[in-house]
Design a protein around this motif. Structure first.
Motif, mmCIF file in Angstrom:
data_model
loop_
_atom_site.group_PDB
_atom_site.id
_atom_site.type_symbol
_atom_site.label_atom_id
_atom_site.label_comp_id
_atom_site.label_asym_id
_atom_site.label_seq_id
_atom_site.Cartn_x
_atom_site.Cartn_y
_atom_site.Cartn_z
ATOM 1 N N GLU A 57 0.828 -1.213 0.000
ATOM 2 C CA GLU A 57 0.000 0.000 0.000
ATOM 3 C C GLU A 57 0.859 1.258 0.000
ATOM 4 O O GLU A 57 0.567 2.222 -0.697
ATOM 5 N N ALA A 58 1.914 1.242 0.812
ATOM 6 C CA ALA A 58 2.787 2.424 0.920
ATOM 7 C C ALA A 58 3.492 2.712 -0.394
ATOM 8 O O ALA A 58 3.606 3.863 -0.806
ATOM 9 N N ALA A 64 1.655 7.474 -6.151
ATOM 10 C CA ALA A 64 0.446 8.162 -6.596
ATOM 11 C C ALA A 64 0.125 9.396 -5.759
ATOM 12 O O ALA A 64 -0.930 9.990 -5.919
ATOM 13 N N GLY A 65 1.011 9.774 -4.845
ATOM 14 C CA GLY A 65 0.760 10.943 -3.999
ATOM 15 C C GLY A 65 -0.364 10.718 -3.007
ATOM 16 O O GLY A 65 -1.090 11.646 -2.677
ATOM 17 N N VAL A 69 -3.420 7.714 2.538
ATOM 18 C CA VAL A 69 -3.113 6.300 2.781
ATOM 19 C C VAL A 69 -1.915 6.182 3.717
ATOM 20 O O VAL A 69 -1.917 5.372 4.649
ATOM 21 N N LEU A 70 -0.903 6.998 3.512
ATOM 22 C CA LEU A 70 0.282 6.957 4.372
ATOM 23 C C LEU A 70 -0.067 7.381 5.800
ATOM 24 O O LEU A 70 0.433 6.785 6.760
#
Length: 137
Positions: A57-58, A64-65, A69-70
């Motif tokens: 995911e990271a 993708a900026g 999520v981060l």
């Protein structure tokens, strides 16, 4: 809640997620899984799988900026580390040692400051990102 545990978990989660998309990931992953193997052996395999999923995911979010999520990943790992430290306070020294090894490799993102203000009529708005000195007469 012990502020030291909270602070350590926050630092650990932030460093862990920062390193997920870096060349130092494999060593970081091994260190975190090793921490769980010693503190909660029954959870180590599940944590390894969760780390792998989080790393994927990271990497996708970094390309993708996806800052949201981060942020979610950081919060998730901070919570996991905090729960580990609450259950096993003796793991704090090992986590500190791991952070000393991995944190210097963690990229440091500059803080993002967003300010918004609206003034109407005779109102004034004063905003600053740091010190501000205003002299009016």
């Amino acid at each position: 809640m012990d502020p030291e545990i909270t602070s350590l978990a926050q630092a650990g989660g932030a460093a862990l997620v920062a390193l997920m998309a870096s060349d130092a990931w494999q060593a970081t992953r091994e260190g975190v899984v090793g921490l769980w193997r010693r503190a909660q052996p029954h959870r180590a395999d599940a944590v390894a799988a969760e780390l792998d999923a989080g790393q994927a995911e990271a990497v996708a979010a970094t390309g993708a900026g996806g800052e949201e999520v981060l942020r979610e990943l950081r919060a998730e790992w901070q919570g996991r580390l905090r729960r580990l430290l609450v259950a096993r306070p003796d793991a704090a020294a090992e986590l500190r040692g791991l952070l000393d090894e991995i944190a210097p490799q963690a990229p440091v993102d500059p803080p993002v400051v967003t300010q918004r203000a609206t003034a109407s009529g005779q109102a004034r708005v004063y905003q600053a990102g740091r010190d501000q000195h205003i002299t009016e007469r």
